[in-house]
Design a protein around this motif. Sequence first.
Motif, PDB file in Angstrom:
ATOM      1  N   ARG A  43      -0.757   4.423  -1.358  1.00 15.45           N
ATOM      2  CA  ARG A  43      -1.798   4.921  -0.462  1.00 15.45           C
ATOM      3  C   ARG A  43      -1.194   5.654   0.726  1.00 15.45           C
ATOM      4  O   ARG A  43      -1.675   6.718   1.128  1.00 15.45           O
ATOM      5  N   ASP A  76     -12.137   4.604  -0.282  1.00 16.60           N
ATOM      6  CA  ASP A  76     -12.345   6.051  -0.319  1.00 16.60           C
ATOM      7  C   ASP A  76     -13.775   6.459   0.002  1.00 16.60           C
ATOM      8  O   ASP A  76     -14.036   7.631   0.273  1.00 16.60           O
ATOM      9  N   PHE A 129       0.820  -1.211   0.000  1.00 21.62           N
ATOM     10  CA  PHE A 129       0.000   0.000   0.000  1.00 21.62           C
ATOM     11  C   PHE A 129       0.858   1.268   0.000  1.00 21.62           C
ATOM     12  O   PHE A 129       0.422   2.311   0.490  1.00 21.62           O
ATOM     13  N   ARG A 161      -7.597  13.795   0.843  1.00 22.53           N
ATOM     14  CA  ARG A 161      -6.602  12.915   1.437  1.00 22.53           C
ATOM     15  C   ARG A 161      -6.544  13.091   2.949  1.00 22.53           C
ATOM     16  O   ARG A 161      -6.450  12.145   3.696  1.00 22.53           O
TER      17      ARG A 161
END
Length: 276
Positions: free
Chosen positions: A71, A153, A68, A90
Amino acid sequence: MDISMILKAIILGIVEGLTEFAPVSSTGHMIIVDDMWLQSEQFLTKYVANTFKIVIQLGSILAVIVVFKDRFIDLLGFNKFHKENIQIERRLRLSQVIVGLLPAAGLGVLFEDYIDEHLFSITTVLIGLVVGAVLMILADRVSSKEPMIQTVDQITFKQALFVGCIQCLSLWPGFSRSGSTISGGVLLGMSHRAAADFTFIMAVPIMVGASGLSLLKNWQYFTFEAIPFFIAGFISAFVFALLSIRFFLKLINRIKLVPFAVYRIILAFVICIIYF
């Protein structure tokens, strides 16, 4: 240190890597291999063995960070190519991760000594394996064919907090962090993949914090004799956790949780045979 000890470290690392983030309880598996191998070696005192477990867990955590990495770069604000509106989005996702990890982190700090002294037994792990399996089966039973939340998300603050509260169940040895949180996410209407992604991302800070503190307490056990054993286990755990996570994420939306629940019940039965 002879080659047999290095091989044992590699095998223990494989067990950790394959089970830490799958919803099958790494604790249940480590109980079996711990009794078979770690306790049989003279140089591996209780404290050295516990330090080794921390080291191989860090190998598994590193694998999550690698999987990840993009991310985490976004969450930490290191991607300079994002526009302002994406940066705001974010920051909200980072806040959701923080909200999700706070319940278990808080309870873990408050009850760490009690958990270590009273909950790490064969009986409590067996309870965690079976009850966790029931929760996973229940989650699959009520899950929708078309989940409302398809990606991480789309998770809201309220949902992140609920999943964080469900994660508190993983403080009970044998329950499994991923088993509890993925089940909680699915019960909230998330896809299995979205719940798994959020679980893995949320696990990193809490596990790094807990493992880091444990390493500081046990730093004196990094002796010249033990270091090759630690390194072999760390590398093994990292490689197999990397493979396990990638494989798991590709399959989870298709196979869901019931196969893992059945495996947990079988594991509990095997542990019963071995110890009782």
